[in-house]
Write a protein that holds these residues in place. Structure first.
Motif, PDB file in Angstrom:
ATOM      1  N   ALA A  31     -27.907  -9.115   9.996  1.00  0.00           N
ATOM      2  CA  ALA A  31     -26.469  -8.873   9.829  1.00  0.00           C
ATOM      3  C   ALA A  31     -26.220  -7.650   8.951  1.00  0.00           C
ATOM      4  N   THR A  32     -26.961  -7.549   7.862  1.00  0.00           N
ATOM      5  CA  THR A  32     -26.798  -6.421   6.938  1.00  0.00           C
ATOM      6  C   THR A  32     -27.144  -5.103   7.623  1.00  0.00           C
ATOM      7  N   ILE A  33     -28.244  -5.096   8.363  1.00  0.00           N
ATOM      8  CA  ILE A  33     -28.657  -3.875   9.076  1.00  0.00           C
ATOM      9  C   ILE A  33     -27.566  -3.464  10.064  1.00  0.00           C
ATOM     10  N   ASN A  34     -27.032  -4.438  10.803  1.00  0.00           N
ATOM     11  CA  ASN A  34     -26.009  -4.104  11.796  1.00  0.00           C
ATOM     12  C   ASN A  34     -24.727  -3.593  11.171  1.00  0.00           C
ATOM     13  N   ILE A  35     -24.344  -4.126  10.042  1.00  0.00           N
ATOM     14  CA  ILE A  35     -23.169  -3.620   9.334  1.00  0.00           C
ATOM     15  C   ILE A  35     -23.424  -2.178   8.887  1.00  0.00           C
ATOM     16  N   ARG A  36     -24.630  -1.919   8.395  1.00  0.00           N
ATOM     17  CA  ARG A  36     -24.966  -0.555   7.965  1.00  0.00           C
ATOM     18  C   ARG A  36     -25.003   0.404   9.152  1.00  0.00           C
ATOM     19  N   ILE A  37     -25.474  -0.067  10.313  1.00  0.00           N
ATOM     20  CA  ILE A  37     -25.464   0.765  11.518  1.00  0.00           C
ATOM     21  C   ILE A  37     -24.021   1.093  11.901  1.00  0.00           C
ATOM     22  N   GLN A  38     -23.144   0.094  11.886  1.00  0.00           N
ATOM     23  CA  GLN A  38     -21.729   0.322  12.201  1.00  0.00           C
ATOM     24  C   GLN A  38     -21.116   1.324  11.226  1.00  0.00           C
ATOM     25  N   HIS A  39     -21.448   1.179   9.958  1.00  0.00           N
ATOM     26  CA  HIS A  39     -20.919   2.080   8.938  1.00  0.00           C
ATOM     27  C   HIS A  39     -21.385   3.518   9.186  1.00  0.00           C
ATOM     28  N   THR A  40     -22.667   3.678   9.480  1.00  0.00           N
ATOM     29  CA  THR A  40     -23.219   5.009   9.743  1.00  0.00           C
ATOM     30  C   THR A  40     -22.576   5.620  10.980  1.00  0.00           C
ATOM     31  N   MET A  41     -22.420   4.821  12.040  1.00  0.00           N
ATOM     32  CA  MET A  41     -21.770   5.338  13.250  1.00  0.00           C
ATOM     33  C   MET A  41     -20.314   5.688  12.964  1.00  0.00           C
ATOM     34  N   GLY A  42     -19.652   4.890  12.150  1.00  0.00           N
ATOM     35  CA  GLY A  42     -18.274   5.186  11.771  1.00  0.00           C
ATOM     36  C   GLY A  42     -18.166   6.499  11.009  1.00  0.00           C
ATOM     37  N   LYS A  43     -19.102   6.725  10.081  1.00  0.00           N
ATOM     38  CA  LYS A  43     -19.116   7.991   9.328  1.00  0.00           C
ATOM     39  C   LYS A  43     -19.341   9.156  10.278  1.00  0.00           C
ATOM     40  N   LEU A  44     -20.258   8.982  11.204  1.00  0.00           N
ATOM     41  CA  LEU A  44     -20.576  10.036  12.159  1.00  0.00           C
ATOM     42  C   LEU A  44     -19.359  10.379  13.010  1.00  0.00           C
ATOM     43  N   MET A  45     -18.603   9.353  13.404  1.00  0.00           N
ATOM     44  CA  MET A  45     -17.428   9.564  14.246  1.00  0.00           C
ATOM     45  C   MET A  45     -16.208   9.989  13.429  1.00  0.00           C
TER      46      MET A  45
END
Length: 155
Positions: A132-146
Motif C-alpha cells: 500500500a505504501t509503495i503504491n501511494i508513493r507511486i501515485q505521488h510520483t506520477m502526480g508530481k510528474l504530471m
C-alpha cells in the motif's frame, strides 16, 4: 497525432476523474468498468505458469523497483529547462513505457504478467502495508510528474 482525450472533452482533469472513481469505488458496476478501462488482464492470462510463479514478495520487489525508476525519471524530467513545453500525457505514457521495459528487462515479466499476479493475490496485497505504501508513493510520483502532486498523507 493523438486521439481526443475523453477527460478533456468532458472538462475533467485526471485528479477529478480519480476523485470520482474513489467516490464510487464500492459500486460493482463502476468496478467492472474500471477493470475494462484499465485493461485488466483476462482470466486466461492469470492461469499461465509464469504468472502463477510470481509471489507476493516478487510483486512487492517489482513495485519497489518501479518506484525507484519512476523517481529517477521524474527527477530527471524536473531538471529539463523546457519541461513546460512537453505534452504531459505523452510524458506520462513514455515514462510508463520506459519503466515497463526496465521491469521486463530486470525481472522478465511484462506489465500484463504483473497485473495478473496482482489480481491473483489481490486479497493478500489489499492488507499488505508495504504494498500500500509503495503504491501511494507511486501515485505521488506520477502526480508530481504530471504537475498534479497530492498530499500523500491525505490518502
Amino acid at each position: 497525432v493523438q486521439p481526443a482525450d475523453p477527460l478533456e472533452k468532458n472538462g475533467l482533469s485526471m485528479m477529478d476523474f480519480d476523485q470520482l472513481l474513489d467516490k464510487y469505488q464500492g459500486d460493482p458496476n463502476i468496478r467492472e468498468c474500471i477493470k475494462k478501462i484499465m485493461g485488466a488482464p483476462s482470466p486466461n492470462s492469470i492461469a499461465t505458469e509464469k504468472v502463477q510463479a510470481i509471489g507476493v514478495e516478487k510483486i512487492i520487489a517489482v513495485h519497489n523497483y518501479m518506484l525507484e525508476e519512476l523517481d529517477k525519471l521524474a527527477a530527471e524530467f524536473q531538471t529539463l529547462p523546457n519541461k513546460e513545453s512537453f505534452d504531459m500525457k505523452t510524458v506520462t505514457v513514455a515514462t510508463q513505457a520506459i519503466v515497463g521495459a526496465k521491469i521486463e528487462d530486470k525481472f522478465g515479466f511484462s506489465a500484463e504478467d504483473i497485473e495478473s499476479a496482482v489480481l491473483m493475490y489481490h486479497t493478500m496485497l489489499a492488507t499488505n502495508q508495504e504494498f500500500a505504501t509503495i503504491n501511494i508513493r507511486i501515485q505521488h510520483t506520477m502526480g508530481k510528474l504530471m504537475g498534479n502532486p497530492f498530499d500523500v498523507e491525505a490518502r
